[in-house]
Design an enzyme around this catalytic site. Structure first.
Site, mmCIF file in Angstrom:
data_model
loop_
_atom_site.group_PDB
_atom_site.id
_atom_site.type_symbol
_atom_site.label_atom_id
_atom_site.label_comp_id
_atom_site.label_asym_id
_atom_site.label_seq_id
_atom_site.Cartn_x
_atom_site.Cartn_y
_atom_site.Cartn_z
ATOM 1 N N ASP A 123 0.822 -1.210 0.000
ATOM 2 C CA ASP A 123 0.000 0.000 0.000
ATOM 3 C C ASP A 123 0.858 1.263 0.000
ATOM 4 O O ASP A 123 0.338 2.367 -0.060
ATOM 5 C CB ASP A 123 -0.982 0.001 1.167
ATOM 6 C CG ASP A 123 -0.306 -0.090 2.527
ATOM 7 O OD1 ASP A 123 0.931 -0.043 2.590
ATOM 8 O OD2 ASP A 123 -1.033 -0.214 3.539
ATOM 9 N N SER A 124 2.183 1.088 0.034
ATOM 10 C CA SER A 124 3.092 2.219 -0.174
ATOM 11 C C SER A 124 2.856 2.870 -1.530
ATOM 12 O O SER A 124 3.232 4.023 -1.751
ATOM 13 C CB SER A 124 4.550 1.758 -0.065
ATOM 14 O OG SER A 124 4.794 0.649 -0.909
ATOM 15 N N ASP B 151 -0.904 -6.248 -0.044
ATOM 16 C CA ASP B 151 -1.394 -5.659 1.204
ATOM 17 C C ASP B 151 -2.916 -5.552 1.203
ATOM 18 O O ASP B 151 -3.514 -5.147 0.194
ATOM 19 C CB ASP B 151 -0.835 -4.242 1.379
ATOM 20 C CG ASP B 151 0.497 -4.231 2.091
ATOM 21 O OD1 ASP B 151 0.808 -5.189 2.818
ATOM 22 O OD2 ASP B 151 1.240 -3.243 1.928
ATOM 23 N N LYS C 270 -1.132 -9.500 3.058
ATOM 24 C CA LYS C 270 -0.341 -9.025 4.200
ATOM 25 C C LYS C 270 -1.194 -8.090 5.036
ATOM 26 O O LYS C 270 -1.877 -7.222 4.489
ATOM 27 C CB LYS C 270 0.933 -8.321 3.739
ATOM 28 C CG LYS C 270 1.810 -7.847 4.921
ATOM 29 C CD LYS C 270 3.183 -7.419 4.460
ATOM 30 C CE LYS C 270 3.175 -6.072 3.769
ATOM 31 N NZ LYS C 270 2.799 -4.963 4.675
ATOM 32 N N GLU D 65 -1.058 -5.473 8.444
ATOM 33 C CA GLU D 65 -0.244 -4.737 9.408
ATOM 34 C C GLU D 65 -0.926 -4.826 10.766
ATOM 35 O O GLU D 65 -1.765 -3.999 11.112
ATOM 36 C CB GLU D 65 -0.090 -3.275 8.985
ATOM 37 C CG GLU D 65 0.714 -3.070 7.721
ATOM 38 C CD GLU D 65 0.930 -1.592 7.424
ATOM 39 O OE1 GLU D 65 0.604 -0.747 8.273
ATOM 40 O OE2 GLU D 65 1.419 -1.293 6.331
ATOM 41 N N GLU E 236 9.449 -4.293 10.506
ATOM 42 C CA GLU E 236 9.809 -2.977 9.963
ATOM 43 C C GLU E 236 10.279 -2.019 11.046
ATOM 44 O O GLU E 236 9.650 -1.876 12.101
ATOM 45 C CB GLU E 236 8.614 -2.353 9.222
ATOM 46 C CG GLU E 236 8.957 -0.985 8.648
ATOM 47 C CD GLU E 236 7.956 -0.472 7.627
ATOM 48 O OE1 GLU E 236 8.173 0.630 7.111
ATOM 49 O OE2 GLU E 236 6.973 -1.182 7.356
#
Length: 355
Positions: free
Chosen positions: A86-87, A125, A155, A157, A225
């Site tokens: 999602d970056s 993501d 993924k 978070e 991270e």
């Protein structure tokens, strides 16, 4: 991340031999009409491949990709895993943070990446809001990402708070999950901004607890991270699944970077943990500037090099038709006439200035 299945994989094994290899030839192709033959690819990376790399203590390579060209580059580089992170909200779409991207946008980009990443294992993501509210939404969105986005895993978070949802996604829906702890950009505001996590003993212990909970919930890998190397090493040695580090030191089972960061293409900032492997941003701008000048000076396109011709007989008939129909005498090259007119004008200006 901070700011990251193909149709081919579903072919029966016996059909792989029928996929032709692209041969180098003098035939010219362009983006709207590419060669029709598929390139012969290396063996497909699967979760079993990743587990084998982990068991053999071979570092796992992972990179973000956001579209077809970047995924093809990752595929050709031989990466083990590709992450549609999602970056992309920041580095590809220009948003201020990663929380603004939607589920539909992530699916759109994941599909594009899946078309180019034929061999790497594809992880996408789940964006902010896609799994936080309730178990049903989390499971349904994970299924959507696999079914519509062609991802092979998703993924999330989250740490312990999402363990039950991850368990439902993995064991209920059968969708592989990669966990993500430490700095979690989707909820960076709650962490006090984009800050390194695990710098105190209590915070480090919390990260260990999160990692163990994600492993127990069924994650087959965890991204670590922005945390001290010692903390990442501790987590890595305690777990029995791979850890993928980004700003977490060299002791993790593998590494991942944001493509735009490592290529020098993101104009706002570069994280401390990122190594720049190229500086393509300025080079790209310079190349586009050269193109602009070539267009302005009529150096591009070059007749005979970047142009197409009519057969001689057809050209002769067309010239006669244009002359009769429009009273227009065509030059040997339309650009030649324009260049001559341009040069004549420049000469006239120079002559005027000299007098």
């Amino acid at each position: 991340m901070f700011r990251a299945a193909t149709h081919h994989m579903h072919l029966p094994k016996r059909l792989y031999a029928t996929i032709p290899t692209v041969q180098t030839s003098s035939v010219r192709a362009y983006s709207a009409r590419p060669p029709t033959a598929l390139e012969e690819s290396r063996p497909k990376v699967t979760i079993r491949t990743i587990k084998k790399l982990y068991a053999d203590r071979k570092p796992i390579s992972m990179m973000t990709a956001y579209d077809y060209p970047t995924s093809v580059a990752c595929d050709r580089a031989g990466l083990d895993m590709v992450l549609v992170g999602d970056s992309l909200a920041m580095v590809a779409l220009g948003h201020e943070d990663t929380s603004q991207i939607t589920m539909d946008e992530m699916i759109h980009h994941s599909k594009a990446v899946a078309r180019g990443a034929r061999s790497p294992f594809l992880v996408t993501d789940l964006p902010f809001g896609a799994y936080q509210s309730d178990h049903t939404s989390a499971v349904n969105n994970a299924i959507r990402m696999v079914k519509e986005g062609r991802a092979e895993a998703v993924k999330l978070e989250a740490g312990r708070r999402a363990a039950a949802k991850i368990n439902d996604i993995v064991h209920g829906a059968g969708v592989p999950v990669v966990g993500h702890i430490g700095l979690t950009p989707q909820t960076a505001v709650a962490l006090g901004g984009f800050r390194v996590q695990g710098k105190s003993v209590s915070n480090a212990q919390s990260l260990v607890d999160d990692a163990l909970a994600l492993q127990d919930a069924g994650c087959f890998a965890v991204v670590l991270e922005a945390m001290p190397s010692l903390v990442a090493e501790t987590v890595t040695r305690l777990l029995h699944i791979p850890t993928i580090g980004i700003g977490a030191g060299p002791a993790t089972s593998g590494q991942v970077l944001v493509l735009s960061d490592m290529l020098g293409m993101f104009d706002r900032f570069t994280p401390k943990f990122c190594r720049s492997f190229a500086d393509l941003g300025p080079r790209m701008a310079a190349a586009i500037g050269e193109y602009k000048q070539a267009v302005r000076s009529r150096e591009f396109p070059s007749e005979g090099t970047h142009t197409y011709e009519m057969p001689a007989a057809a050209e002769e008939k067309w010239r006669a038709y244009v002359q009769k129909q429009f009273g227009m005498e065509l030059s040997s090259s339309a650009v030649t006439e324009a260049t001559v007119n341009s040069q004549t004008a420049k000469a006239a200006i120079g002559l005027s200035e000299s007098h």
